[in-house]
Design a protein around this motif. Structure first.
Motif, PDB file in Angstrom:
ATOM      1  N   ARG A  57       0.783  -1.180  -0.061  1.00 11.11           N
ATOM      2  CA  ARG A  57      -0.077   0.148  -0.105  1.00 11.11           C
ATOM      3  C   ARG A  57       0.816   1.310  -0.192  1.00 11.11           C
ATOM      4  NH1 ARG A  57      -5.497   0.647   3.702  1.00 11.11           N
ATOM      5  NH2 ARG A  57      -6.086   2.885   2.858  1.00 11.11           N
ATOM      6  N   GLY A  58       0.807   2.326  -0.753  1.00 11.56           N
ATOM      7  CA  GLY A  58       1.397   3.505  -1.037  1.00 11.56           C
ATOM      8  C   GLY A  58       2.573   3.183  -1.530  1.00 11.56           C
ATOM      9  N   LYS A  59       3.063   1.923  -2.024  1.00 12.15           N
ATOM     10  CA  LYS A  59       4.147   1.400  -2.629  1.00 12.15           C
ATOM     11  C   LYS A  59       5.469   0.862  -1.523  1.00 12.15           C
ATOM     12  CE  LYS A  59       3.672   3.974  -6.979  1.00 12.15           C
ATOM     13  NZ  LYS A  59       4.330   4.718  -7.930  1.00 12.15           N
ATOM     14  N   VAL A  60       5.303   1.331  -0.356  1.00  6.58           N
ATOM     15  CA  VAL A  60       6.056   0.995   0.508  1.00  6.58           C
ATOM     16  C   VAL A  60       5.728   0.105   1.862  1.00  6.58           C
ATOM     17  CG1 VAL A  60       7.665   2.799  -0.257  1.00  6.58           C
ATOM     18  CG2 VAL A  60       5.771   3.247   1.664  1.00  6.58           C
ATOM     19  N   LEU A  61       4.417   0.269   2.016  1.00  5.32           N
ATOM     20  CA  LEU A  61       3.856  -0.311   3.289  1.00  5.32           C
ATOM     21  C   LEU A  61       3.190  -1.738   2.994  1.00  5.32           C
ATOM     22  CD1 LEU A  61       1.875   2.581   4.402  1.00  5.32           C
ATOM     23  CD2 LEU A  61       4.085   2.033   5.075  1.00  5.32           C
ATOM     24  N   THR A  62       3.436  -2.664   3.899  1.00  2.65           N
ATOM     25  CA  THR A  62       2.655  -3.914   3.803  1.00  2.65           C
ATOM     26  C   THR A  62       1.448  -4.104   4.538  1.00  2.65           C
ATOM     27  OG1 THR A  62       4.954  -5.044   3.344  1.00  2.65           O
ATOM     28  CG2 THR A  62       3.385  -6.337   3.971  1.00  2.65           C
ATOM     29  N   GLN A  63       0.417  -4.530   3.828  1.00  2.00           N
ATOM     30  CA  GLN A  63      -0.987  -4.478   4.610  1.00  2.00           C
ATOM     31  C   GLN A  63      -1.369  -6.052   4.490  1.00  2.00           C
ATOM     32  OE1 GLN A  63      -3.861  -1.721   3.917  1.00  2.00           O
ATOM     33  NE2 GLN A  63      -5.363  -2.916   4.442  1.00  2.00           N
ATOM     34  N   ILE A  64      -1.815  -6.469   5.576  1.00  2.00           N
ATOM     35  CA  ILE A  64      -2.610  -7.746   5.861  1.00  2.00           C
ATOM     36  C   ILE A  64      -4.110  -7.500   5.796  1.00  2.00           C
ATOM     37  CG2 ILE A  64      -3.028  -9.850   7.147  1.00  2.00           C
ATOM     38  CD1 ILE A  64      -0.058 -10.058   7.731  1.00  2.00           C
ATOM     39  N   SER A  65      -4.763  -8.072   5.034  1.00  2.00           N
ATOM     40  CA  SER A  65      -6.410  -7.960   5.011  1.00  2.00           C
ATOM     41  C   SER A  65      -6.608  -9.297   4.426  1.00  2.00           C
ATOM     42  CB  SER A  65      -6.763  -6.787   4.262  1.00  2.00           C
ATOM     43  OG  SER A  65      -6.391  -6.702   2.749  1.00  2.00           O
ATOM     44  N   ALA A  66      -8.476  -9.133   4.362  1.00  2.00           N
ATOM     45  CA  ALA A  66      -9.086 -10.300   3.782  1.00  2.00           C
ATOM     46  C   ALA A  66      -8.823 -10.053   2.163  1.00  2.00           C
ATOM     47  CB  ALA A  66     -10.417 -10.310   4.016  1.00  2.00           C
ATOM     48  N   PRO A  67      -8.856 -11.341   1.506  1.00  2.00           N
ATOM     49  CA  PRO A  67      -8.769 -11.069   0.014  1.00  2.00           C
ATOM     50  C   PRO A  67      -9.956 -10.269  -0.545  1.00  2.00           C
ATOM     51  CG  PRO A  67      -8.541 -13.460   0.721  1.00  2.00           C
ATOM     52  CD  PRO A  67      -8.989 -12.657   2.077  1.00  2.00           C
ATOM     53  N   PRO A  68      -9.857 -10.117  -1.715  1.00  2.00           N
ATOM     54  CA  PRO A  68     -10.860  -9.093  -2.478  1.00  2.00           C
ATOM     55  C   PRO A  68     -12.126  -9.813  -2.458  1.00  2.00           C
ATOM     56  CG  PRO A  68      -8.577  -9.050  -3.678  1.00  2.00           C
ATOM     57  CD  PRO A  68      -8.583 -10.159  -2.727  1.00  2.00           C
TER      58      PRO A  68
END
Length: 316
Positions: A57-68
């Motif tokens: 996210r934002g090219k530099v942040l790693t996000q964990i979430s539910a799949p689309p």
């Protein structure tokens, strides 16, 4: 009890009947970003599953979430306990091992909803995560059609009656091209744009009359006005996506398509219609008008310093 990566072929070993744990559903978003995890007991027997999506996210942040388009992390565990105390203890052990797994992962932003049946989030709270309630509405389809209609708000019944009076008619879609166009035309956001491949997979490789209800509402000239897209299993039918024609909108077309979906799900013997909730006030009001019972579920969140900085800058 421990967690390790799960091969999709091993899903058949599990006795889960949820459409969101099916191989077909998982395949629509499976790839480098999709993490499918198995839960094993001390005898190395597969007893559960969950999944999540990891992306930049934002090219530099790693996000964990539910799949689309997945409503939650798909957590399912085979529970053979009978005694209530044993059940609570077993669930607690599951949440401990899941929490420990995520504590060991690298992320900047963590936002993961859990299925409705998982209400014990103490282990996450005690470990510094934030647990937020979210809400969905569910209709009990064991009730009569007349009872379901009577439970709607006067506004929603008025929407349906007006659509019928104006000659709007609804047809179950077998070709999803019109539904896709209505959905694409309704969403002008980066989330949908970023997940077009997954959405195309949802329509092309997943959807069939065995797992999908899709209705399109048309005007007298047979121009498509609105669509409702649901997936279902033996227990529940879930509203996933909807769309409408911005150039030829009708206030009752979407409600009529939703009502036809509800009626068909009931006719098929499905027990529950789940609107899959929303925290956006206008959408919540719309769903509320169908008269379902509000049901809470929980989302676990945690932002590390870079994640907090990202949201702080975005607010500015």
């Amino acid at each position: 009890m421990y967690i390790e990566k799960l091969n999709r072929n091993e899903l058949d070993k599990l006795n889960t009947s949820s459409v969101f744990n099916s191989r077909e559903w998982i395949d629509i978003s499976f790839g480098k970003q999709f993490c499918l995890m198995g839960i094993y007991n001390k005898n190395r027997e597969l007893i559960g599953v969950f999944y999540y999506y990891i992306f930049q996210r934002g090219k530099v942040l790693t996000q964990i979430s539910a799949p689309p388009f997945s409503p939650n992390c798909g957590l399912w565990v085979e529970d053979k306990t009978i005694n209530p105390s044993q059940k609570n203890t077993f669930r607690k052990k599951i949440m401990v091992v899941v929490r420990d797994y995520f504590l060991a992962q690298k992320f900047d932003i963590f936002a993961l909803p859990f299925p409705l049946e998982y209400v014990d989030m103490q282990e996450f709270i005690w470990s510094g995560f934030t647990v937020e309630p979210r809400y969905t509405y569910q209709l009990d389809l064991k009730e009569s059609t007349d009872s379901l209609l009577a439970k709607m708000s006067s506004e929603r019944r008025k929407n349906i009656k007006k659509a019928e009076k104006d000659g709007v008619f609804v047809s179950r879609a077998t070709n999803f091209e019109e539904a896709k166009e209505l959905i694409y035309g309704s969403y002008e956001n980066k989330v949908l744009e970023a997940n077009k491949t997954v959405l195309n997979n949802l329509f092309s490789s997943f959807s069939s009359d065995k797992n999908t209800l899709c209705f399109v509402a048309y005007n007298k000239d047979k121009s498509p006005l609105a669509t409702v897209f649901c997936v279902f299993d033996a227990k529940a039918c879930y509203y996933i996506l909807g769309g409408y024609n911005k150039s030829q909108s009708h206030e009752g077309a979407g409600a009529l398509a939703m009502w036809e979906s509800i009626k068909l799900a009931k006719q098929m013997g499905v027990e529950v219609f789940d609107f899959e909730g929303s925290m956006l006030p206008p959408i919540e009001k719309y769903f509320r008008g169908f008269g379902g019972m509000m049901i809470p579920f929980y989302s676990v969140k945690r932002n590390k310093w870079r994640g907090n900085l990202f949201f702080k800058m975005r607010r500015k």
